[in-house]
Write an enzyme that holds these catalytic residues in place. Structure first.
Site, PDB file in Angstrom:
ATOM      1  N   SER A   1     -86.974 -15.528  65.141  1.00 35.87           N
ATOM      2  CA  SER A   1     -87.675 -16.462  64.269  1.00 35.87           C
ATOM      3  C   SER A   1     -86.655 -17.477  63.796  1.00 35.87           C
ATOM      4  O   SER A   1     -85.441 -17.231  63.861  1.00 35.87           O
ATOM      5  CB  SER A   1     -88.251 -15.708  63.060  1.00 35.87           C
ATOM      6  OG  SER A   1     -88.669 -16.592  62.040  1.00 35.87           O
TER       7      SER A   1
ATOM      8  N   TYR B   1     -87.661  -8.890  56.521  1.00 38.08           N
ATOM      9  CA  TYR B   1     -87.929  -9.729  57.687  1.00 38.08           C
ATOM     10  C   TYR B   1     -86.692 -10.554  58.049  1.00 38.08           C
ATOM     11  O   TYR B   1     -86.312 -10.628  59.222  1.00 38.08           O
ATOM     12  CB  TYR B   1     -89.111 -10.638  57.375  1.00 38.08           C
ATOM     13  CG  TYR B   1     -89.627 -11.439  58.549  1.00 38.08           C
ATOM     14  CD1 TYR B   1     -90.500 -10.870  59.467  1.00 38.08           C
ATOM     15  CD2 TYR B   1     -89.268 -12.772  58.719  1.00 38.08           C
ATOM     16  CE1 TYR B   1     -90.997 -11.610  60.532  1.00 38.08           C
ATOM     17  CE2 TYR B   1     -89.757 -13.518  59.779  1.00 38.08           C
ATOM     18  CZ  TYR B   1     -90.619 -12.928  60.684  1.00 38.08           C
ATOM     19  OH  TYR B   1     -91.103 -13.670  61.740  1.00 38.08           O
TER      20      TYR B   1
END
Length: 267
Positions: free
Chosen positions: A149, A162
């Protein structure tokens, strides 16, 4: 729209985790349309999941199967690769896409949420890579693409697990690339910015309710505040990037964090 670039993956066997929707499904479709046999995967095991594989096989004429697995369980991540070898004949290209998100300040982040986010987003990738590498080494060819990401390169508040996991994915990709550098195997991370997926679509009404903003304002000033292009990245763009770094044209690209982030990294 995705660029009109032709790829040929005839004879390749591809496993894409987290691929019953979103980026994973788009990548699986792109590989099958380029001639690969493909295994789709997710946590669920519904008729609709298996129908996705059936429909993709019907469309492309390729072998397409669906393999359920709970990737929060490392033994299931290991077994997923074994089942793909059994049912598809091998794993030439591994796309680790499965991931989840949990938003909370650090001091309120529960152990269970931390463990589940890091297991699915990071530990499962370690497990599938470890399981896939021996056969790739034996045939002296393989591609490992780990979907990280923009948050694997940058941080945001309230996403500690995350962020930690996605940074870990980038580091895991670099380390794996070094370990296989003298083989025909490459390993890279893809780092998307905000992509318009069903998950993102579902967040927009909640953000509108919380902020009192219009749909367009939520998209521009909340979701895309860090993305200079102020537009969502299309899933096809990420799939095209994955296919490119899986191709022989990209055989010298390894250990790279491949950002497709609408300029986020330029800030």
């Amino acid at each position: 729209m995705a660029a009109n670039i032709s790829f040929d993956f005839s004879g390749k066997r591809v496993l894409v985790t987290g691929s019953n929707s979103g980026i994973g499904l788009e990548a699986a479709r792109a590989f099958a349309r380029a001639g690969a046999n493909v295994a789709l995967n997710s946590l669920s095991n519904t008729e609709a999941d298996h129908q996705l594989a059936h429909d993709l096989a019907e469309e492309t004429g390729q072998v397409c199967i669906y393999l359920p697995a709970d990737l929060s369980q490392r033994d299931q991540a290991n077994d997923l690769v074994a089942r793909c070898r059994r049912d598809l004949g091998g794993v030439d290209i591994l796309v680790n896409n499965a991931g989840i998100q949990h938003v909370s300040p650090v001091e309120e982040f529960s152990d269970d949420a931390w463990d589940r986010v890091t297991e699915i987003n990071l530990s499962s990738q370690f497990a599938t890579i470890r399981a896939a590498l021996p056969a790739m080494r034996k045939q002296n060819w393989g591609r490992i693409i780990n979907v990280a990401s923009a948050h694997g390169l940058h941080a945001s508040a309230n996403k500690s697990a995350y962020i930690a996991a996605k940074h870990g994915v980038v580091g895991l990709s670099k380390t794996t690339a070094l370990e296989v550098a003298e083989t025909g195997i490459t390993c890279n991370a893809v780092c998307p910015g905000y992509v318009f997926t069903p998950i993102i679509e579902g967040q927009i009404p909640d953000q509108m309710a919380q902020t009192g903003l219009s749909r367009d304002a939520v998209i521009r000033d909340v979701l895309l505040t860090k993305q200079p292009t102020k537009r969502f990245i299309e899933m096809e763009e990420i799939a095209s990037a994955i296919l490119y770094i899986s191709s022989d044209m990209a055989r010298s690209i390894t250990g790279h964090a491949f950002a497709v982030d609408g300029g986020w990294g330029a800030i």
